[in-house]
Design a protein around this motif. Structure first.
Motif, mmCIF file in Angstrom:
data_model
loop_
_atom_site.group_PDB
_atom_site.id
_atom_site.type_symbol
_atom_site.label_atom_id
_atom_site.label_comp_id
_atom_site.label_asym_id
_atom_site.label_seq_id
_atom_site.Cartn_x
_atom_site.Cartn_y
_atom_site.Cartn_z
ATOM 1 N N GLN A 44 0.868 -1.174 0.000
ATOM 2 C CA GLN A 44 0.000 0.000 0.000
ATOM 3 C C GLN A 44 0.903 1.222 0.000
ATOM 4 O O GLN A 44 1.884 1.280 0.732
ATOM 5 N N SER A 82 -10.489 -2.514 -0.993
ATOM 6 C CA SER A 82 -9.983 -1.293 -0.368
ATOM 7 C C SER A 82 -8.852 -1.602 0.607
ATOM 8 O O SER A 82 -7.996 -0.762 0.853
ATOM 9 N N ARG A 83 -8.811 -2.823 1.138
ATOM 10 C CA ARG A 83 -7.774 -3.193 2.115
ATOM 11 C C ARG A 83 -6.561 -3.857 1.477
ATOM 12 O O ARG A 83 -5.438 -3.634 1.899
ATOM 13 N N HIS A 84 -6.798 -4.717 0.478
ATOM 14 C CA HIS A 84 -5.702 -5.498 -0.102
ATOM 15 C C HIS A 84 -5.865 -5.635 -1.610
ATOM 16 O O HIS A 84 -6.967 -5.784 -2.103
#
Length: 186
Positions: A44, A82-84
């Protein structure tokens, strides 16, 4: 599959990490079905360069969904949330050629006939991408770290994040890409 991968890697715990690169980290995940996969989780970004990272993620998906050849790593799927963001590949037991060559004891096991077979497999993959794909694909980051080996020392080209799709009806110019130290002169 998302939940299985999260559980199999303990939400990407470093214990399951088998490699790190500029774009992300690779994890070994043993799924409840008994199969083992490699999961490339993209880093990220904190610097706001999400467009570049997303381009590499989509580029790799595009390249691997168009290529069907023995000497190219087998792509199984992906997740973009959205996280990974991660890609799922067939897990190759022997790891990278770089890891083998950096270990003197392991490198000694690669006799000349095995080394010739490795070179022929990589050349086969490159020739296929350049001449038999439409549009042609230029990998742009062939390194020993991006050559993975199966248990019989069969080579597989991986990491298509910087690959370039060529338009055969025009001249093709590109910016510098690849791993520093492995970029061709000029």
């Amino acid at each position: 599959m998302y939940g299985e991968i999260m559980k199999a890697t303990n939400v990407f715990d470093d214990v399951y990490c088998v490699g790190k690169g500029g774009q992300g980290s690779v994890y070994k995940a043993k799924l409840p079905s008994g199969s083992t996969v490699a999961v490339k989780k993209f880093h990220q970004t904190l610097d706001g360069d999400e467009a570049s990272q997303n381009k590499e993620f989509l580029n790799e998906i595009r390249a691997l969904t168009q290529i069907r050849l023995r000497n190219i790593v087998r792509f199984l799927g992906f997740c973009s949330s959205s996280r990974h963001s991660f890609l799922v590949y067939e897990y190759l037991e022997e790891g990278s050629l770089a890891a083998i060559l950096s270990n003197e004891h392991e490198a000694e096991k690669l006799d000349w006939s095995t080394r010739v077979r490795l070179v022929k497999g990589v050349v086969n993959a490159l020739c296929y991408m350049h001449h038999d794909c439409s549009p042609p694909i230029v990998h742009r980051d062939i390194t020993s770290s991006n050559i993975l080996l199966h248990c019989d020392c069969e080579p597989y080209v991986s990491d298509f994040g910087t690959a370039k799709f060529l338009n055969p009806d025009s001249s093709n110019w590109t910016s510098l890409a690849g791993t520093y130290g492995y970029v061709a002169p000029g």
